[in-house]
Design a protein around this motif. Structure first.
Motif, PDB file in Angstrom:
ATOM      1  N   VAL A 133       0.853  -1.198   0.000  1.00 15.00           N
ATOM      2  CA  VAL A 133       0.000   0.000   0.000  1.00 15.00           C
ATOM      3  C   VAL A 133       0.888   1.246   0.000  1.00 15.00           C
ATOM      4  O   VAL A 133       0.625   2.212  -0.721  1.00 15.00           O
ATOM      5  CB  VAL A 133      -0.964  -0.026   1.213  1.00 15.00           C
ATOM      6  N   ARG A 134       1.960   1.191   0.771  1.00 14.28           N
ATOM      7  CA  ARG A 134       2.903   2.317   0.827  1.00 14.28           C
ATOM      8  C   ARG A 134       3.534   2.571  -0.539  1.00 14.28           C
ATOM      9  O   ARG A 134       3.659   3.701  -0.982  1.00 14.28           O
ATOM     10  CB  ARG A 134       3.990   2.005   1.866  1.00 14.28           C
ATOM     11  N   GLN A 135       3.913   1.498  -1.240  1.00 14.94           N
ATOM     12  CA  GLN A 135       4.579   1.690  -2.541  1.00 14.94           C
ATOM     13  C   GLN A 135       3.575   1.774  -3.699  1.00 14.94           C
ATOM     14  O   GLN A 135       3.948   1.948  -4.851  1.00 14.94           O
ATOM     15  CB  GLN A 135       5.617   0.590  -2.790  1.00 14.94           C
ATOM     16  N   ARG A 136       2.286   1.592  -3.365  1.00 14.39           N
ATOM     17  CA  ARG A 136       1.200   1.686  -4.347  1.00 14.39           C
ATOM     18  C   ARG A 136       1.305   0.664  -5.480  1.00 14.39           C
ATOM     19  O   ARG A 136       0.924   0.932  -6.625  1.00 14.39           O
ATOM     20  CB  ARG A 136       1.070   3.115  -4.917  1.00 14.39           C
ATOM     21  N   SER A 137       1.802  -0.519  -5.161  1.00 11.35           N
ATOM     22  CA  SER A 137       1.802  -1.619  -6.130  1.00 11.35           C
ATOM     23  C   SER A 137       2.058  -2.930  -5.398  1.00 11.35           C
ATOM     24  O   SER A 137       2.682  -2.933  -4.333  1.00 11.35           O
ATOM     25  CB  SER A 137       2.877  -1.417  -7.203  1.00 11.35           C
ATOM     26  N   GLY A 138       1.592  -4.003  -6.002  1.00  9.07           N
ATOM     27  CA  GLY A 138       1.861  -5.318  -5.422  1.00  9.07           C
ATOM     28  C   GLY A 138       0.705  -6.281  -5.654  1.00  9.07           C
ATOM     29  O   GLY A 138      -0.394  -5.891  -6.045  1.00  9.07           O
ATOM     30  N   VAL A 139       0.998  -7.553  -5.415  1.00 15.88           N
ATOM     31  CA  VAL A 139      -0.003  -8.610  -5.573  1.00 15.88           C
ATOM     32  C   VAL A 139       0.124  -9.586  -4.403  1.00 15.88           C
ATOM     33  O   VAL A 139       1.232 -10.023  -4.078  1.00 15.88           O
ATOM     34  CB  VAL A 139       0.215  -9.402  -6.891  1.00 15.88           C
ATOM     35  N   VAL A 140      -1.006  -9.899  -3.798  1.00 19.62           N
ATOM     36  CA  VAL A 140      -1.042 -10.984  -2.808  1.00 19.62           C
ATOM     37  C   VAL A 140      -1.851 -12.118  -3.438  1.00 19.62           C
ATOM     38  O   VAL A 140      -3.037 -11.950  -3.742  1.00 19.62           O
ATOM     39  CB  VAL A 140      -1.698 -10.534  -1.485  1.00 19.62           C
ATOM     40  N   LEU A 141      -1.183 -13.233  -3.669  1.00 19.32           N
ATOM     41  CA  LEU A 141      -1.837 -14.396  -4.279  1.00 19.32           C
ATOM     42  C   LEU A 141      -1.985 -15.484  -3.222  1.00 19.32           C
ATOM     43  O   LEU A 141      -0.988 -15.980  -2.681  1.00 19.32           O
ATOM     44  CB  LEU A 141      -0.994 -14.906  -5.460  1.00 19.32           C
ATOM     45  N   ASN A 142      -3.224 -15.820  -2.920  1.00 18.72           N
ATOM     46  CA  ASN A 142      -3.499 -16.828  -1.887  1.00 18.72           C
ATOM     47  C   ASN A 142      -3.815 -18.168  -2.532  1.00 18.72           C
ATOM     48  O   ASN A 142      -4.690 -18.247  -3.398  1.00 18.72           O
ATOM     49  CB  ASN A 142      -4.703 -16.380  -1.042  1.00 18.72           C
ATOM     50  N   ILE A 143      -3.114 -19.195  -2.111  1.00 19.49           N
ATOM     51  CA  ILE A 143      -3.399 -20.527  -2.644  1.00 19.49           C
ATOM     52  C   ILE A 143      -4.470 -21.142  -1.751  1.00 19.49           C
ATOM     53  O   ILE A 143      -4.205 -21.518  -0.602  1.00 19.49           O
ATOM     54  CB  ILE A 143      -2.121 -21.401  -2.684  1.00 19.49           C
ATOM     55  N   THR A 144      -5.682 -21.186  -2.298  1.00 17.49           N
ATOM     56  CA  THR A 144      -6.777 -21.781  -1.513  1.00 17.49           C
ATOM     57  C   THR A 144      -6.904 -23.245  -1.930  1.00 17.49           C
ATOM     58  O   THR A 144      -5.946 -24.003  -1.804  1.00 17.49           O
ATOM     59  CB  THR A 144      -8.095 -21.001  -1.701  1.00 17.49           C
ATOM     60  N   SER A 145      -8.034 -23.624  -2.466  1.00 18.99           N
ATOM     61  CA  SER A 145      -8.270 -25.026  -2.831  1.00 18.99           C
ATOM     62  C   SER A 145      -9.663 -25.100  -3.427  1.00 18.99           C
ATOM     63  O   SER A 145     -10.509 -24.235  -3.148  1.00 18.99           O
ATOM     64  CB  SER A 145      -8.229 -25.892  -1.561  1.00 18.99           C
ATOM     65  N   VAL A 146      -9.925 -26.167  -4.187  1.00 20.59           N
ATOM     66  CA  VAL A 146     -11.326 -26.423  -4.572  1.00 20.59           C
ATOM     67  C   VAL A 146     -12.197 -26.504  -3.322  1.00 20.59           C
ATOM     68  O   VAL A 146     -13.390 -26.257  -3.371  1.00 20.59           O
ATOM     69  CB  VAL A 146     -11.479 -27.726  -5.389  1.00 20.59           C
ATOM     70  N   HIS A 147     -11.556 -26.819  -2.185  1.00 15.28           N
ATOM     71  CA  HIS A 147     -12.315 -26.940  -0.932  1.00 15.28           C
ATOM     72  C   HIS A 147     -12.575 -25.592  -0.269  1.00 15.28           C
ATOM     73  O   HIS A 147     -13.007 -25.547   0.877  1.00 15.28           O
ATOM     74  CB  HIS A 147     -11.610 -27.912   0.010  1.00 15.28           C
ATOM     75  N   GLU A 148     -12.355 -24.491  -0.992  1.00 15.33           N
ATOM     76  CA  GLU A 148     -12.961 -23.240  -0.536  1.00 15.33           C
ATOM     77  C   GLU A 148     -14.440 -23.298  -0.906  1.00 15.33           C
ATOM     78  O   GLU A 148     -15.249 -22.523  -0.431  1.00 15.33           O
ATOM     79  CB  GLU A 148     -12.278 -22.001  -1.145  1.00 15.33           C
ATOM     80  N   ARG A 149     -14.814 -24.237  -1.805  1.00 12.34           N
ATOM     81  CA  ARG A 149     -16.186 -24.363  -2.288  1.00 12.34           C
ATOM     82  C   ARG A 149     -16.775 -25.758  -2.108  1.00 12.34           C
ATOM     83  O   ARG A 149     -17.944 -25.908  -1.821  1.00 12.34           O
ATOM     84  CB  ARG A 149     -16.170 -24.028  -3.788  1.00 12.34           C
ATOM     85  N   ILE A 150     -15.945 -26.791  -2.293  1.00 12.07           N
ATOM     86  CA  ILE A 150     -16.458 -28.174  -2.207  1.00 12.07           C
ATOM     87  C   ILE A 150     -16.286 -28.686  -0.777  1.00 12.07           C
ATOM     88  O   ILE A 150     -15.165 -28.698  -0.255  1.00 12.07           O
ATOM     89  CB  ILE A 150     -15.691 -29.121  -3.153  1.00 12.07           C
ATOM     90  N   PRO A 151     -17.364 -29.132  -0.131  1.00 14.94           N
ATOM     91  CA  PRO A 151     -17.212 -29.707   1.212  1.00 14.94           C
ATOM     92  C   PRO A 151     -16.365 -30.978   1.139  1.00 14.94           C
ATOM     93  O   PRO A 151     -16.305 -31.630   0.090  1.00 14.94           O
ATOM     94  CB  PRO A 151     -18.647 -30.056   1.621  1.00 14.94           C
ATOM     95  N   GLU A 175     -10.185  -3.519   0.052  1.00 14.64           N
ATOM     96  CA  GLU A 175      -9.397  -2.505   0.783  1.00 14.64           C
ATOM     97  C   GLU A 175      -8.211  -2.010  -0.033  1.00 14.64           C
ATOM     98  O   GLU A 175      -7.869  -0.827  -0.024  1.00 14.64           O
ATOM     99  CB  GLU A 175      -8.876  -3.109   2.102  1.00 14.64           C
ATOM    100  N   ALA A 176      -7.574  -2.939  -0.745  1.00 14.11           N
ATOM    101  CA  ALA A 176      -6.283  -2.620  -1.362  1.00 14.11           C
ATOM    102  C   ALA A 176      -6.400  -2.032  -2.769  1.00 14.11           C
ATOM    103  O   ALA A 176      -5.469  -1.357  -3.231  1.00 14.11           O
ATOM    104  CB  ALA A 176      -5.422  -3.889  -1.409  1.00 14.11           C
ATOM    105  N   ALA A 177      -7.532  -2.298  -3.449  1.00 13.50           N
ATOM    106  CA  ALA A 177      -7.653  -1.864  -4.857  1.00 13.50           C
ATOM    107  C   ALA A 177      -7.380  -0.370  -5.060  1.00 13.50           C
ATOM    108  O   ALA A 177      -6.641  -0.002  -5.979  1.00 13.50           O
ATOM    109  CB  ALA A 177      -9.028  -2.250  -5.405  1.00 13.50           C
TER     110      ALA A 177
END
Ligand code: BGC
Length: 260
Positions: A133-151, A175-177
């Motif tokens: 946010v301070r440098q006004r650029s960047g990417v946070v990539l979160n590795i989730t899973s199909v199990h963010e949706r599939i029980p 928040e970050a956009a």
């Protein structure tokens, strides 16, 4: 089209094996400087650093338990000291946890899964976003899973942690956009790594798993790594607050390929 990440400073958590290892290698091939976080597997992490350096890339290994706030803060300070900051965080460190129905599960097991998969990702994202946010650029990539949706029976802590991670990421993306920072999720399906070796190395387990994958094959770590570098690159500059599934169709109700 080439994905060029020269000049980008990347931190991959849980980089000493599996998907983290594959992503670290692919980021390095694309020219990024890669910090490899590991918790206990120092030998694997140093071997990976050497492999990247031997290929002409730049890498450093950083030890930290991502569920420990002080250790995470110290790791980001080390990254600052080495490279003066961070451009891409890949929140990858994660565990499946013990398999048990909820009523038989143990509270320490629940805590381990949530502490690493969800709180760990929060702690790392928090540090990364302060800098981005301070440098006004960047990417946070979160590795989730199909199990963010599939029980997933036997894995209520895991599914809760991944669904939580997905919503955490979408809120952080809002928040970050306005600050020029993107937050995304990549959701792998069944990828052949040590985390699910007990399943794919067992003929019956493997057959059962393949029934759940319309494309009829288990994914390879490179299938995920290739999409990860794209999402972290400027080619995906207009993407934020969403999940990209890399799952051979697993989320697409494979049981409905016929009948109904
Ligand atoms: C888990 C793997 C599992 C896959 C598909 C992943 O999130 O870590 O163990 O094979 O989901 O069920």
């Amino acid at each position: 089209m080439m994905i060029d990440l020269h000049g980008r400073r990347v931190l991959v958590t849980g980089a000493s094996s599996g998907l983290g290892r594959a992503m670290a290698l692919t980021f390095a091939v694309c020219g990024a400087q890669v910090a490899l976080n590991y918790r206990s597997d120092e030998d694997e992490a140093s071997a990976l650093v050497q492999q990247i350096q031997a290929g002409g890339g730049t890498a450093v290994a950083l030890q930290a338990d991502v569920s420990d706030p002080a250790a995470v803060a110290a790791m980001f300070e080390q990254a600052d000291a080495v490279w003066g900051g961070i451009d891409i965080l890949v929140n990858n460190a994660g565990i499946d946890g013990a398999r048990a129905p909820a009523w038989e599960g143990q509270v320490p097991d629940w805590n381990d899964v949530v502490d690493i998969n969800l709180t760990g990702a929060y702690l790392c994202a928090r540090q990364a976003l302060q800098r981005m946010v301070r440098q006004r650029s960047g990417v946070v990539l979160n590795i989730t899973s199909v199990h963010e949706r599939i029980p997933w029976g036997g894995h209520s802590a895991y599914t809760a942690s991944k669904a939580g991670l997905s919503m955490m990421a979408r809120s952080m993306a809002l928040e970050a956009a306005p600050h020029g920072v993107r937050v995304l999720c990549l959701a792998p399906g069944a990828i052949q790594t040590p985390i699910n070796e007990d399943v794919w190395s067992d003929p019956q387990g493997c057959e059962d798993l393949l029934q759940k994958i319309p494309m009829g094959r288990i994914g390879q770590p490179e299938d995920v790594a290739n999409v990860a570098v794209f999402l972290a690159s400027d080619l995906a500059a207009y993407m934020t607050g969403t999940t990209v599934y890399v799952d051979g169709g697993m989320t697409n109700y494979p049981g409905f390929a016929h009948g109904g």
